[in-house]
Every structure is written in structure tokens, then in C-alpha cells.
Design a protein around this motif. Sequence first.
Motif, PDB file in Angstrom:
ATOM      1  N   THR A 298      10.134  14.513  -6.259  1.00 29.52           N
ATOM      2  CA  THR A 298       9.262  13.382  -5.893  1.00 29.52           C
ATOM      3  C   THR A 298      10.091  12.099  -5.845  1.00 29.52           C
ATOM      4  O   THR A 298       9.966  11.293  -4.912  1.00 29.52           O
ATOM      5  N   GLY A 299      10.958  11.930  -6.853  1.00 32.69           N
ATOM      6  CA  GLY A 299      11.831  10.749  -6.878  1.00 32.69           C
ATOM      7  C   GLY A 299      12.681  10.670  -5.621  1.00 32.69           C
ATOM      8  O   GLY A 299      12.806   9.611  -5.007  1.00 32.69           O
ATOM      9  N   LEU A 300      13.238  11.828  -5.219  1.00 34.50           N
ATOM     10  CA  LEU A 300      14.051  11.849  -3.992  1.00 34.50           C
ATOM     11  C   LEU A 300      13.229  11.395  -2.785  1.00 34.50           C
ATOM     12  O   LEU A 300      13.690  10.626  -1.948  1.00 34.50           O
ATOM     13  N   LEU A 301      11.992  11.874  -2.709  1.00 37.50           N
ATOM     14  CA  LEU A 301      11.173  11.538  -1.532  1.00 37.50           C
ATOM     15  C   LEU A 301      10.866  10.048  -1.462  1.00 37.50           C
ATOM     16  O   LEU A 301      10.788   9.475  -0.379  1.00 37.50           O
ATOM     17  N   PHE A 302      10.689   9.407  -2.646  1.00 40.20           N
ATOM     18  CA  PHE A 302      10.371   7.971  -2.627  1.00 40.20           C
ATOM     19  C   PHE A 302      11.484   7.147  -1.979  1.00 40.20           C
ATOM     20  O   PHE A 302      11.234   6.039  -1.527  1.00 40.20           O
ATOM     21  N   SER A 303      12.696   7.701  -1.936  1.00 38.32           N
ATOM     22  CA  SER A 303      13.796   6.933  -1.332  1.00 38.32           C
ATOM     23  C   SER A 303      13.924   7.203   0.168  1.00 38.32           C
ATOM     24  O   SER A 303      14.828   6.690   0.820  1.00 38.32           O
ATOM     25  N   THR A 304      13.049   8.024   0.751  1.00 42.52           N
ATOM     26  CA  THR A 304      13.195   8.327   2.188  1.00 42.52           C
ATOM     27  C   THR A 304      12.471   7.281   3.035  1.00 42.52           C
ATOM     28  O   THR A 304      11.478   6.671   2.608  1.00 42.52           O
ATOM     29  N   ALA A 305      12.965   7.138   4.265  1.00 44.49           N
ATOM     30  CA  ALA A 305      12.319   6.223   5.223  1.00 44.49           C
ATOM     31  C   ALA A 305      10.900   6.704   5.519  1.00 44.49           C
ATOM     32  O   ALA A 305       9.977   5.888   5.684  1.00 44.49           O
ATOM     33  N   ASP A 306      10.718   8.034   5.572  1.00 44.80           N
ATOM     34  CA  ASP A 306       9.384   8.546   5.900  1.00 44.80           C
ATOM     35  C   ASP A 306       8.361   8.209   4.817  1.00 44.80           C
ATOM     36  O   ASP A 306       7.192   7.956   5.131  1.00 44.80           O
ATOM     37  N   ALA A 307       8.761   8.202   3.553  1.00 45.86           N
ATOM     38  CA  ALA A 307       7.809   7.822   2.502  1.00 45.86           C
ATOM     39  C   ALA A 307       7.446   6.345   2.640  1.00 45.86           C
ATOM     40  O   ALA A 307       6.273   5.968   2.529  1.00 45.86           O
ATOM     41  N   LYS A 308       8.450   5.524   2.920  1.00 49.03           N
ATOM     42  CA  LYS A 308       8.156   4.084   3.104  1.00 49.03           C
ATOM     43  C   LYS A 308       7.188   3.904   4.273  1.00 49.03           C
ATOM     44  O   LYS A 308       6.220   3.143   4.195  1.00 49.03           O
ATOM     45  N   GLU A 309       7.452   4.646   5.367  1.00 48.55           N
ATOM     46  CA  GLU A 309       6.596   4.547   6.556  1.00 48.55           C
ATOM     47  C   GLU A 309       5.179   5.079   6.259  1.00 48.55           C
ATOM     48  O   GLU A 309       4.195   4.443   6.609  1.00 48.55           O
ATOM     49  N   GLY A 310       5.087   6.228   5.609  1.00 44.52           N
ATOM     50  CA  GLY A 310       3.776   6.829   5.331  1.00 44.52           C
ATOM     51  C   GLY A 310       2.912   5.928   4.467  1.00 44.52           C
ATOM     52  O   GLY A 310       1.711   5.746   4.725  1.00 44.52           O
ATOM     53  N   ILE A 311       3.542   5.334   3.457  1.00 46.25           N
ATOM     54  CA  ILE A 311       2.791   4.470   2.537  1.00 46.25           C
ATOM     55  C   ILE A 311       2.406   3.154   3.247  1.00 46.25           C
ATOM     56  O   ILE A 311       1.255   2.701   3.159  1.00 46.25           O
ATOM     57  N   ALA A 312       3.359   2.591   4.008  1.00 48.02           N
ATOM     58  CA  ALA A 312       3.066   1.353   4.751  1.00 48.02           C
ATOM     59  C   ALA A 312       1.958   1.602   5.767  1.00 48.02           C
ATOM     60  O   ALA A 312       1.032   0.789   5.911  1.00 48.02           O
ATOM     61  N   ALA A 313       2.031   2.746   6.461  1.00 48.84           N
ATOM     62  CA  ALA A 313       1.026   3.045   7.489  1.00 48.84           C
ATOM     63  C   ALA A 313      -0.361   3.142   6.867  1.00 48.84           C
ATOM     64  O   ALA A 313      -1.345   2.641   7.420  1.00 48.84           O
ATOM     65  N   PHE A 314      -0.447   3.754   5.687  1.00 42.46           N
ATOM     66  CA  PHE A 314      -1.754   3.835   5.026  1.00 42.46           C
ATOM     67  C   PHE A 314      -2.269   2.434   4.706  1.00 42.46           C
ATOM     68  O   PHE A 314      -3.427   2.104   4.985  1.00 42.46           O
ATOM     69  N   MET A 315      -1.390   1.605   4.127  1.00 39.69           N
ATOM     70  CA  MET A 315      -1.825   0.258   3.727  1.00 39.69           C
ATOM     71  C   MET A 315      -2.239  -0.575   4.948  1.00 39.69           C
ATOM     72  O   MET A 315      -3.133  -1.408   4.871  1.00 39.69           O
ATOM     73  N   GLU A 316      -1.539  -0.333   6.068  1.00 42.72           N
ATOM     74  CA  GLU A 316      -1.826  -1.118   7.296  1.00 42.72           C
ATOM     75  C   GLU A 316      -2.893  -0.453   8.155  1.00 42.72           C
ATOM     76  O   GLU A 316      -3.160  -0.889   9.276  1.00 42.72           O
ATOM     77  N   LYS A 317      -3.486   0.625   7.648  1.00 42.90           N
ATOM     78  CA  LYS A 317      -4.570   1.343   8.341  1.00 42.90           C
ATOM     79  C   LYS A 317      -4.168   1.746   9.766  1.00 42.90           C
ATOM     80  O   LYS A 317      -4.859   1.462  10.740  1.00 42.90           O
ATOM     81  N   ARG A 318      -2.990   2.363   9.878  1.00 41.32           N
ATOM     82  CA  ARG A 318      -2.504   2.860  11.176  1.00 41.32           C
ATOM     83  C   ARG A 318      -1.875   4.230  10.959  1.00 41.32           C
ATOM     84  O   ARG A 318      -1.519   4.582   9.817  1.00 41.32           O
ATOM     85  N   PRO A 319      -1.743   5.040  12.039  1.00 38.64           N
ATOM     86  CA  PRO A 319      -1.106   6.349  11.864  1.00 38.64           C
ATOM     87  C   PRO A 319       0.387   6.192  11.540  1.00 38.64           C
ATOM     88  O   PRO A 319       1.041   5.293  12.072  1.00 38.64           O
TER      89      PRO A 319
END
Length: 266
Positions: free
Chosen positions: A239-260
Motif C-alpha cells: 500500500t505504501g508503494l502505491l501511495f507513491s505512484t502517479a496513478d494513486a495521486k491521479e485517482g485520489i485527485a480525480a475523486f476529489m475533483e469529481k471527474r473520471p
Amino acid sequence: MKLVELKERIQNIIIDIDGAVAVLTMNRPKALNALNGDTLGEIVTIMDCIAQDDSIQGVIITAEGKGFIAGADISEFAPLDTMGGRLRAELGQKACTAIEKLEKPVIAAVNGYALGGGNEVAMACDIRIASTKAVFGQPEVNLGIMPCFGGTQRLTRLVGYGIAKELIFTARQVKADEALSIGLVNKVVEPEELLPAAKEMMATILSKAPKAIAMCKVAINRGKEMDLDDALELERDVTGLLFSTADAKEGIAAFMEKRPAVFTGK
Ligand code: COA
């Protein structure tokens, strides 16, 4: 090497590349796709290649006609002695482990007989979809031998000790509906729906973040061999490794910004 470059070198498995999905069709129809030594080696080679090929994100293993894989090739068994038998088991285990350890999703689309090594290949895949014509079983005791491409272990882990022992001790063949009821397969569909259903499920999986899928596979596969504390530690680490990926940053940002989310696999 890219998978596309390997295509011409492989004799017993047809490799089709459909976007990011490798569709592997077992192709020894005269022997119902029984796994001879060459085919087992080809499975290892293909999995090694796919592991290195970023353009391939998922794998479907299937066949056509009445055979998915009717087991190890019995015609190669007669000359085997103690070491020969052990080496053949080792090669079969290596092929199944290569499928299981590939850090990309693998779906078995089981069209027909998945006996012995065929059931073992299917069980090494992450998910099994069966056609109504699929038949599963571990018939090795009919030959005086035993499941040896991982069957005694993976069948037990999938369906539990009691049912695994019954199926292995009796060599009873199980049709698709029973395979579903004991948890040996995930889903049963009509024959013409088999490949579309496998591709549809793979498309859903590939719409997620690839590294997240890879780490889920690692955590589930490795974790089931550990005690709970160690497995939970592994879960925390990946899980720690995944938090450092670009995709995790994108997935979390996309949720907060209400976009896919738009995943890049990075
Ligand atoms: N190894 C080598 N050849 C095999 C095979 C195997 N595991 N399974 C099937 N074949 C071959 C058959 O010998 C036959 O070849 P032939 O046409 O040259 O005689 C061909 O595939 C078709 O099989 P056949 O038995 O005629 O088809 P069927 O529809 O009557 O029966 C099975 C299908 C799958 C029930 C039957 O082939 C079978 O029991 N196969 C062996 C399964 C097994 O024990 N697997 C575990 C091995 S450890």
C-alpha cells in the motif's frame, strides 16, 4: 523482447494481441491441447516475455473445441523414471507458477476439458470463466500418479480440503455448474459468450490503475502463504508503494475533483 516478436517462435500456442490484452489460444487440437514438454516451456517463455512487455497489461488463456487442456501429455510419460517424473512435475509447476507470479491479471476462459494439468493451468490463473461445456477434474490417480503441476495445493486452497480430496481421490469430473458451486470457477456462460465475457471482465480490470492491480495480486498470492500478521504487514508495505505512484495521486485527485481518473500506469 516484445510479445509480438515472439509469436512466430511459438508452435503450440496461438498468440493474438488485442490492444493491451494477449489472448493465448492453446493449439494442439489433435491431443485436446495436452501439455507436452515443449508447450510447458512455451508457457514459461511467453509469461517471461509478457512480464517485460509494457504494451501487454492482461492475459486471457483459452482454446477452441472440446478441449481446453486435457492434462499433461500422457504419451510422453512411459519412459519417465524417478528423476524424469520429478523433472516433468518441476516443468509443469514452473509453467503454472509463471502464470501465477505474472504481475498482470490472467483470466482462464475454459471452453472444454480442463483435466489434470489443464485444471492446474486454470487454477494458476487469477480468475476462471467457464463455458457451459467446460469439464474439470484431476484424473491422475487413474494413471497411478498424482496431480503434480500444483493441483494438490491450488485445488485445496481454492475449494478446501474436503472437496479437493474427494475430487483428487475419486478422479470425478465436474461440469461447469458444479465447478461454480464449489468455487472452482467465477462465472459460467454460454460457449459463444466465453471470449466476450473474458474480454469484458479484462476491460473492467484494465480500466483500473495497473500497479494497483499488480500489488493486489502480489498481496493476495503471497499473503495466502503467510500467517495473518505477516500478510497484513505485506499489505501495508505494498500500500505504501502505491501511495507513491502517479496513478494513486491521479485517482485520489480525480475523486476529489469529481471527474473520471485517467491512469497512465506510472
Ligand atoms: N495426453 C495425450 N493425449 C491425449 C490426452 C492426454 N492427456 N488427452 C487426450 N489425448 C488424445 C487422445 O489420445 C486422442 O488421440 P487420438 O485421436 O490420436 O487417439 C485425442 O486426444 C482425443 O481424445 P479422446 O480420448 O479420443 O477424446 P474423448 O472425447 O473420447 O475423451 C477425454 C476426452 C479428455 C475424457 C479423454 O481424452 C481423457 O481422459 N484424456 C486424458 C485425461 C487425463 O488423464 N489427463 C491427466 C493426465 S496426467
